[in-house]
Enzyme design. Structure first.
Site, PDB file in Angstrom:
ATOM      1  CG  HIS A   1      -1.947  -1.246   1.337  1.00 38.23           C
ATOM      2  ND1 HIS A   1      -2.742  -0.939   0.081  1.00 38.23           N
ATOM      3  CD2 HIS A   1      -2.442  -2.023   1.922  1.00 38.23           C
ATOM      4  CE1 HIS A   1      -3.651  -2.034   0.345  1.00 38.23           C
ATOM      5  NE2 HIS A   1      -3.423  -2.736   1.617  1.00 38.23           N
TER       6      HIS A   1
ATOM      7  CG  HIS B   1      -6.779  -5.265   1.631  1.00 41.98           C
ATOM      8  ND1 HIS B   1      -6.281  -6.135   2.243  1.00 41.98           N
ATOM      9  CD2 HIS B   1      -7.782  -4.815   2.230  1.00 41.98           C
ATOM     10  CE1 HIS B   1      -7.226  -6.118   3.640  1.00 41.98           C
ATOM     11  NE2 HIS B   1      -8.205  -5.361   3.453  1.00 41.98           N
TER      12      HIS B   1
ATOM     13  CG  ASP C   1      -5.341  -9.715   3.097  1.00 48.78           C
ATOM     14  OD1 ASP C   1      -5.003 -10.334   1.977  1.00 48.78           O
ATOM     15  OD2 ASP C   1      -5.143  -8.621   3.763  1.00 48.78           O
TER      16      ASP C   1
HETATM   17 ZN   LIG Z   1      -4.309  -7.358   2.473  1.00 42.87          ZN
END
Ligand SMILES: [Zn+2]
Length: 307
Positions: free
Chosen positions: A122, A161, A242
């Site tokens: 990120h 994500h 995740d």
């Molecule tokens: Zn993640």
């Protein structure tokens, strides 16, 4: 030939606030699950400044250094916190991926897994966010290109994500193909299919509830053929676990077996194009039991394929 397991005790010294999902215990879960495997254990070095500067401007490095607290903790945003040990952990996390690239490129090991934290996918060019400070896998990828003279490196990110940071760091560099599967909508909100960089970014947003069958289908139909066509000389994996059904931060329904499956498929591609060279780096995964089991399944495949 073996598989390298690259980590450092400093990665335990990045201490997030009580209740934060990206916690010290994650590293214990991963390393505990890898105990007993036949791996070459290596300490992650501090990343070199010139490796960091290939992906982040000096202003970002200076800002992270300046934010590092000498006591207590400092928050960069609602999710992203620095303790006294965070700066060194972040340097070791990025340095661990560079060491993994060096070992794999030098033929010291067949492949490598960097069990490091903080994660990296990120972190944007000038912004630490989403538990991340530096773009670990991109630091490794650009090192492979510039230091080892490669022309094509693929990064495959199966974290639940979107790797907005990785995308931000590579979207103008056609030497890197970035492929991401991720739940959408979900944090950080980027990763739409129309975000394609310089035709070097493949985003595959998946709806909440996506399970094994749909994940494997999209991998086989869309992601793996794209990597195959790109013919990378090194394959880097942003290994977030995740998307597991047990994960508390997201709603995909993968199982441990899916992580073994996708690792096998990526190793097949690496065998075809780059003599099996795979570097994998830990990103997310927040259910400790599922994280340990999934990381073990992933690394077991690397270990078997690396023999
Ligand atoms: Zn993640």
């Amino acid at each position: 030939m073996t598989t390298a397991l690259i980590t450092h005790s400093a990665c335990y010294d990045h201490v997030t606030p009580q209740g934060h999902p990206e916690q010290v215990a994650r590293l214990d879960a991963v390393l505990g699950a890898l105990e007993g495997m036949d791996l070459q254990r290596v300490n992650a070095p501090l990343v070199a400044d010139d490796d960091l500067l290939r992906v982040h401007p000096q202003a970002h490095i200076d800002a992270v250094r300046a934010a590092a607290p000498s006591e207590g903790r400092r928050s960069l945003d609602a999710d992203t916190h620095m303790s006294v040990g965070t700066l060194t952990a972040a340097y070791r996390a990025a340095g661990g991926v560079v060491r993994a690239v060096d070992m794999v490129m030098g033929g010291e090991v067949a492949n490598a897994f960097a069990a490091v934290r903080p994660p990296g996918h990120h972190a944007e060019r000038q912004t630490a966010m989403g538990f991340c400070f530096f773009g670990n896998v991109v630091v490794g990828a650009k090192h492979a290109l510039d230091h080892h003279g490669l022309e094509r490196v693929a990064i495959v990110d199966f974290d639940v994500h979107h790797g907005n940071g990785t995308q931000d760091l590579v979207e103008d560099d056609p030497r890197i193909l970035f492929c991401s599967t991720h739940q959408s909508p979900l944090y950080p909100g980027t990763g739409a299919a129309h975000e394609v960089g310089v035709d070097n970014v493949l985003n595959v947003p998946l709806p909440e509830g996506t399970g094994s069958k749909a994940f494997r289908d999209v991998m086989e139909r869309v992601v793996l053929p794209r990597v195959d066509e790109f013919a990378p000389q090194l394959l880097i994996i942003s290994a977030g676990f995740d998307a597991h059904m047990a994960d508390p931060l997201a709603g995909m329904n993968l199982t441990t077996a899916d992580f073994a499956w996708v690792t096998e498929k990526l190793c097949d591609l690496a065998d075809r194009h780059c003599n099996g060279r795979v570097v994998s780096s830990l990103e997310g995964g927040y259910d400790l039991e599922a994280l340990g089991a999934s990381a073990a399944a992933h690394v077991k495949v690397l270990e078997e394929r690396g023999r």
